[in-house]
Design a protein around this motif. Sequence first.
Motif, PDB file in Angstrom:
ATOM      1  N   PHE A  39       0.880  -1.171   0.000  1.00  0.00           N
ATOM      2  CA  PHE A  39       0.000   0.000   0.000  1.00  0.00           C
ATOM      3  C   PHE A  39       0.913   1.215   0.000  1.00  0.00           C
ATOM      4  O   PHE A  39       1.284   1.743   1.040  1.00  0.00           O
ATOM      5  N   ASP A  40       1.297   1.653  -1.208  1.00  0.00           N
ATOM      6  CA  ASP A  40       2.278   2.713  -1.379  1.00  0.00           C
ATOM      7  C   ASP A  40       1.727   3.716  -2.388  1.00  0.00           C
ATOM      8  O   ASP A  40       1.640   3.426  -3.577  1.00  0.00           O
ATOM      9  N   PRO A  41       1.341   4.925  -1.932  1.00  0.00           N
ATOM     10  CA  PRO A  41       0.763   5.907  -2.852  1.00  0.00           C
ATOM     11  C   PRO A  41       1.673   6.245  -4.031  1.00  0.00           C
ATOM     12  O   PRO A  41       1.196   6.459  -5.147  1.00  0.00           O
ATOM     13  N   GLU A  42       2.988   6.309  -3.793  1.00  0.00           N
ATOM     14  CA  GLU A  42       3.909   6.611  -4.898  1.00  0.00           C
ATOM     15  C   GLU A  42       3.898   5.491  -5.933  1.00  0.00           C
ATOM     16  O   GLU A  42       3.920   5.741  -7.148  1.00  0.00           O
ATOM     17  N   GLN A  43       3.870   4.260  -5.465  1.00  0.00           N
ATOM     18  CA  GLN A  43       3.800   3.134  -6.391  1.00  0.00           C
ATOM     19  C   GLN A  43       2.484   3.145  -7.156  1.00  0.00           C
ATOM     20  O   GLN A  43       2.453   2.901  -8.365  1.00  0.00           O
ATOM     21  N   ARG A  48      -0.424   4.182 -12.215  1.00  0.00           N
ATOM     22  CA  ARG A  48      -1.430   4.989 -12.915  1.00  0.00           C
ATOM     23  C   ARG A  48      -0.820   5.669 -14.138  1.00  0.00           C
ATOM     24  O   ARG A  48      -1.428   5.698 -15.213  1.00  0.00           O
ATOM     25  N   HIS A  49       0.375   6.185 -13.969  1.00  0.00           N
ATOM     26  CA  HIS A  49       1.057   6.872 -15.074  1.00  0.00           C
ATOM     27  C   HIS A  49       1.336   5.896 -16.218  1.00  0.00           C
ATOM     28  O   HIS A  49       1.152   6.230 -17.394  1.00  0.00           O
ATOM     29  N   LEU A  87      -5.122   1.687  -8.417  1.00  0.00           N
ATOM     30  CA  LEU A  87      -5.442   3.006  -8.950  1.00  0.00           C
ATOM     31  C   LEU A  87      -6.642   3.653  -8.272  1.00  0.00           C
ATOM     32  O   LEU A  87      -6.744   4.881  -8.218  1.00  0.00           O
ATOM     33  N   PHE A  88      -7.559   2.837  -7.743  1.00  0.00           N
ATOM     34  CA  PHE A  88      -8.823   3.370  -7.214  1.00  0.00           C
ATOM     35  C   PHE A  88      -9.107   2.815  -5.815  1.00  0.00           C
ATOM     36  O   PHE A  88     -10.220   2.378  -5.512  1.00  0.00           O
ATOM     37  N   ARG A  89      -8.110   2.839  -4.955  1.00  0.00           N
ATOM     38  CA  ARG A  89      -8.275   2.273  -3.616  1.00  0.00           C
ATOM     39  C   ARG A  89      -9.463   2.912  -2.900  1.00  0.00           C
ATOM     40  O   ARG A  89      -9.644   4.122  -2.918  1.00  0.00           O
ATOM     41  N   PHE A 205      -7.446  -6.183   3.141  1.00  0.00           N
ATOM     42  CA  PHE A 205      -6.784  -6.544   1.892  1.00  0.00           C
ATOM     43  C   PHE A 205      -6.410  -5.303   1.050  1.00  0.00           C
ATOM     44  O   PHE A 205      -6.597  -5.274  -0.152  1.00  0.00           O
ATOM     45  N   GLY A 206      -5.874  -4.304   1.725  1.00  0.00           N
ATOM     46  CA  GLY A 206      -5.371  -3.128   1.032  1.00  0.00           C
ATOM     47  C   GLY A 206      -6.420  -2.106   0.627  1.00  0.00           C
ATOM     48  O   GLY A 206      -6.106  -1.101  -0.007  1.00  0.00           O
TER      49      GLY A 206
END
Length: 207
Positions: A39-43, A48-49, A87-89, A205-206
């Motif tokens: 669970f890593d926002p940068e990842q 997404r990019h 992408l859409f947590r 589960f994330g």
Amino acid sequence: MATDLYIPPQAKPLLDQWCGDGLTRHWPSEPRDKLWFGFDPEQDEELRHRYGALVDEALAGGLADWADSPLGRLALVLLLDQLPRNLFRRQARAFAGDARAQALTHAAVASGEDERLAVVARVFLYMPLVHAESLPLQDEAVRCFERLREQAPAFCHATLDENLRYARLHRDIVARFGRFPHRNDALGRKSTAEELAFLKDGPRFGQ
């Protein structure tokens, strides 16, 4: 294990990033748990990019021709089932591709196409069944992982024991509640008192 299976050109970067060299040796030589389960926002932003446009296309019903080959089908399943969860947590869109992914997986299993793939590919091909809010599909997921454990080379057994444990955990939750309580907020569903008690310490589960 098939090493000569066709890969749609647009799918290759995703399969390379997700599976590494695992498609030729059954399991990646470098750990990928952070990519798969972290669970890593940068990842998430990097994914997404790189793949956001493909995810949108898949969720809109596109890329159907990818399913014409086993590895193309796997890549399409990743776009529908795994990537939306990054992408859409905690949004409804995280689960928008689940039904199509489940159908793709079910067809691969029914035809025996799954058994042409490396172990790591089969693990993620089966994930839509693990994510299903359907007890019959959950039972199918457990059977798939049990069969994979029996067929896999010995060096994969410890990892697959963990996959099987999580498949059974998902199945038990759906057997108990008929759905995954941790999705209720994202999907606008009202949680029962029993579900709220479960969510205090239960797995998300994330999501």
